[in-house]
Design a protein around this motif. Structure first.
Motif, PDB file in Angstrom:
ATOM      1  N   THR A 209      47.096  35.168  90.737  1.00 35.16           N
ATOM      2  CA  THR A 209      47.940  34.362  90.229  1.00 35.16           C
ATOM      3  C   THR A 209      47.881  34.410  88.451  1.00 35.16           C
ATOM      4  N   TYR A 210      46.816  34.379  88.162  1.00 33.07           N
ATOM      5  CA  TYR A 210      46.520  33.788  86.747  1.00 33.07           C
ATOM      6  C   TYR A 210      45.738  35.035  85.886  1.00 33.07           C
ATOM      7  N   CYS A 214      41.449  34.259  84.047  1.00 32.71           N
ATOM      8  CA  CYS A 214      40.441  33.858  84.682  1.00 32.71           C
ATOM      9  C   CYS A 214      39.143  34.661  84.102  1.00 32.71           C
TER      10      CYS A 214
END
Length: 259
Positions: A209-210, A214
């Protein structure tokens, strides 16, 4: 010397926020002058770094420093290079003070009290590390507004996954409205149990998602780190085991903070 201010947060308890704040403060203090700021009324960072009960700091905490908007008289020396502004239970009254006794002159005044308070000692340190409370309230908004960099903590649980998006949204809201120079340094992921497939799935889901937000480092539960609240940092024969996995994370963090 003007300190870079780094905060650790998520509105979810049990995400290693305080342990990480404490260990990062300790590791940084090996080479730099560091001020750790406990902004959680539970006072866990205070107890972790000092080994003292938080009630011993009553009247000499971050609450009184913010009320005075001057931190200089509220700094406790843990070691030569590691100092602390403590917290205790009465910090929970911060919002009541903020909306009753404090008189805001501008729209963002209530969000910038911590920033103005830390500005009075900022030139004394290389780094200031803030441990945020596990809630999205006035203390967290003040911490975000005071920060140059924010680390979002993620533990591998469904509830924390839900909280992560809301925390990042709050960060971006503060950046847009209050503190345009604040940067989300990244998401630090942690496994509750490396044997559990659901934990590994959630760690991967956050990465999917990110992406590059991260950190590559992923924390695992470490008994020696968990015992730091009892054993302390000094004269601890298992200190290297307790902090070892945080060294790689700190290298990553420093690369992002120092560019």
């Amino acid at each position: 010397m003007t300190a870079k201010i780094i905060s650790f947060g998520i509105q979810k308890g049990g995400s290693s926020k305080t342990t990480t704040s404490g260990i990062v403060s300790y590791l940084l203090s090996q080479d730099y002058r560091v001020l750790a700021v406990d902004l959680d009324s539970q006072g866990n960072l205070t107890e972790l770094l000092t080994g003292r009960d938080v009630v011993e700091f009553r009247g000499k905490t971050i609450l009184e420093a913010m009320q005075a908007q001057n931190a200089s008289g509220y700094v406790y020396q843990v070691t030569d290079n590691l100092h602390l502004i403590a917290a205790e239970d009465l910090l929970a009254t911060f919002s009541r003070w903020l909306y009753s006794d404090f008189r805001a002159k501008a729209i963002n005044d209530r969000s910038l009290i911590l920033a103005k308070t830390l500005a009075t000692v900022r030139d004394n340190y290389d780094y200031i590390v803030i441990d945020m409370p596990p809630a999205l309230g006035d203390q967290t908004i003040n911490a975000l507004a005071a920060s140059d960099y924010v680390v979002a903590m993620f533990e591998a649980s469904k509830f924390c996954y839900s909280a992560l998006g809301r925390f990042l949204e709050t960060c971006w809201h503060v950046k847009e409205r209050v503190s345009p120079n604040m940067v989300v340094a990244g998401i630090l992921r942690g496994l509750i149990d490396s044997r559990r497939s659901d934990n590994k799935f959630l760690i991967g889901q956050v990465k999917e998602t990110y992406g590059e937000l991260c950190f590559d480092s992923v924390l695992t539960r470490n008994a020696a780190a968990g015992r730091l609240a009892i054993t302390g940092f000094e004269n601890n024969n298992e200190i290297n085991q307790a902090v070892s996995q945080y060294r790689d994370f700190l290298k990553e963090l420093m690369q992002r903070v120092e560019g």
